[in-house]
Design a protein around this motif. Structure first.
Motif, PDB file in Angstrom:
ATOM      1  N   UNK A   1       0.847  -1.194   0.000  1.00 30.26           N
ATOM      2  CA  UNK A   1       0.000   0.000   0.000  1.00 30.26           C
ATOM      3  C   UNK A   1       0.882   1.243   0.000  1.00 30.26           C
ATOM      4  N   UNK A   2       0.402   2.273  -0.678  1.00 27.33           N
ATOM      5  CA  UNK A   2       1.182   3.500  -0.778  1.00 27.33           C
ATOM      6  C   UNK A   2       1.018   4.326   0.490  1.00 27.33           C
ATOM      7  N   UNK A   3       2.161   4.754   1.038  1.00 30.66           N
ATOM      8  CA  UNK A   3       2.146   5.552   2.262  1.00 30.66           C
ATOM      9  C   UNK A   3       2.487   7.009   1.972  1.00 30.66           C
ATOM     10  N   UNK A   4       3.200   7.259   0.874  1.00 34.17           N
ATOM     11  CA  UNK A   4       3.553   8.633   0.504  1.00 34.17           C
ATOM     12  C   UNK A   4       3.872   8.683  -0.981  1.00 34.17           C
ATOM     13  N   UNK A   5       3.755   9.889  -1.538  1.00 31.81           N
ATOM     14  CA  UNK A   5       4.109  10.097  -2.945  1.00 31.81           C
ATOM     15  C   UNK A   5       4.918  11.386  -3.036  1.00 31.81           C
ATOM     16  N   UNK A   6       6.062  11.297  -3.717  1.00 31.54           N
ATOM     17  CA  UNK A   6       6.954  12.441  -3.861  1.00 31.54           C
ATOM     18  C   UNK A   6       7.296  12.615  -5.337  1.00 31.54           C
ATOM     19  N   UNK A   7       7.730  13.826  -5.724  1.00 34.16           N
ATOM     20  CA  UNK A   7       7.968  14.079  -7.155  1.00 34.16           C
ATOM     21  C   UNK A   7       9.269  13.498  -7.701  1.00 34.16           C
ATOM     22  N   UNK A   8      10.287  13.292  -6.849  1.00 33.75           N
ATOM     23  CA  UNK A   8      11.576  12.836  -7.377  1.00 33.75           C
ATOM     24  C   UNK A   8      12.009  11.536  -6.710  1.00 33.75           C
ATOM     25  N   UNK A   9      12.852  10.811  -7.418  1.00 35.24           N
ATOM     26  CA  UNK A   9      13.358   9.547  -6.878  1.00 35.24           C
ATOM     27  C   UNK A   9      14.289   9.750  -5.681  1.00 35.24           C
ATOM     28  N   UNK A  10      15.192  10.727  -5.698  1.00 42.67           N
ATOM     29  CA  UNK A  10      16.024  10.926  -4.499  1.00 42.67           C
ATOM     30  C   UNK A  10      15.201  11.203  -3.238  1.00 42.67           C
ATOM     31  N   UNK A  11      14.111  11.962  -3.362  1.00 38.19           N
ATOM     32  CA  UNK A  11      13.249  12.222  -2.207  1.00 38.19           C
ATOM     33  C   UNK A  11      12.606  10.927  -1.717  1.00 38.19           C
TER      34      UNK A  11
END
Length: 114
Positions: free
Chosen positions: A58-68
């Protein structure tokens, strides 16, 4: 005397073809018992290109970049929570198992306050 001659013919017939008849009967019995199961539904094949096909995660967070996403993943791993990063259309999603979802949210919210 003719009776014994007839019996000898049947005996020869069963000696020659008895094994074959037995094998055919056994093959039919096994086919009927076990079958191929073609009419049964098979396991669901997961499409690797489907962005929503995360299985148990399950998704817990979504961020715009892979390093983040990797930074957040490392925070979760440091707190003993297994996590992985999945590519999404609008960024990168941080995925965890359902049992770890609440703890992951707590770790991420606590690290956001620091």
């Amino acid at each position: 005397m003719t009776e014994t001659v007839g019996m000898a013919d049947w005996t020869r017939f069963f000696v020659l073809f008895g094994g074959l008849i037995m094998m055919v009967g056994l093959a039919f019995a096994l086919r009927w018992t076990w079958g191929t199961g073609k009419e049964l539904p098979g396991p669901r094949v997961i499409d690797p290109d489907d962005p929503t096909g995360d299985g148990l995660l399950e998704e817990v967070a979504r961020v715009p970049t892979e390093p983040a996403a990797q930074v957040l993943r490392n925070r979760l791993l440091a707190n003993g929570i297994r996590a992985t990063v999945g590519r999404r259309e609008d960024g990168y999603g941080l995925l965890v198992f359902p049992a770890d979802l609440v703890n992951a949210k707590l770790v991420l919210s606590r690290s956001a306050l620091e």
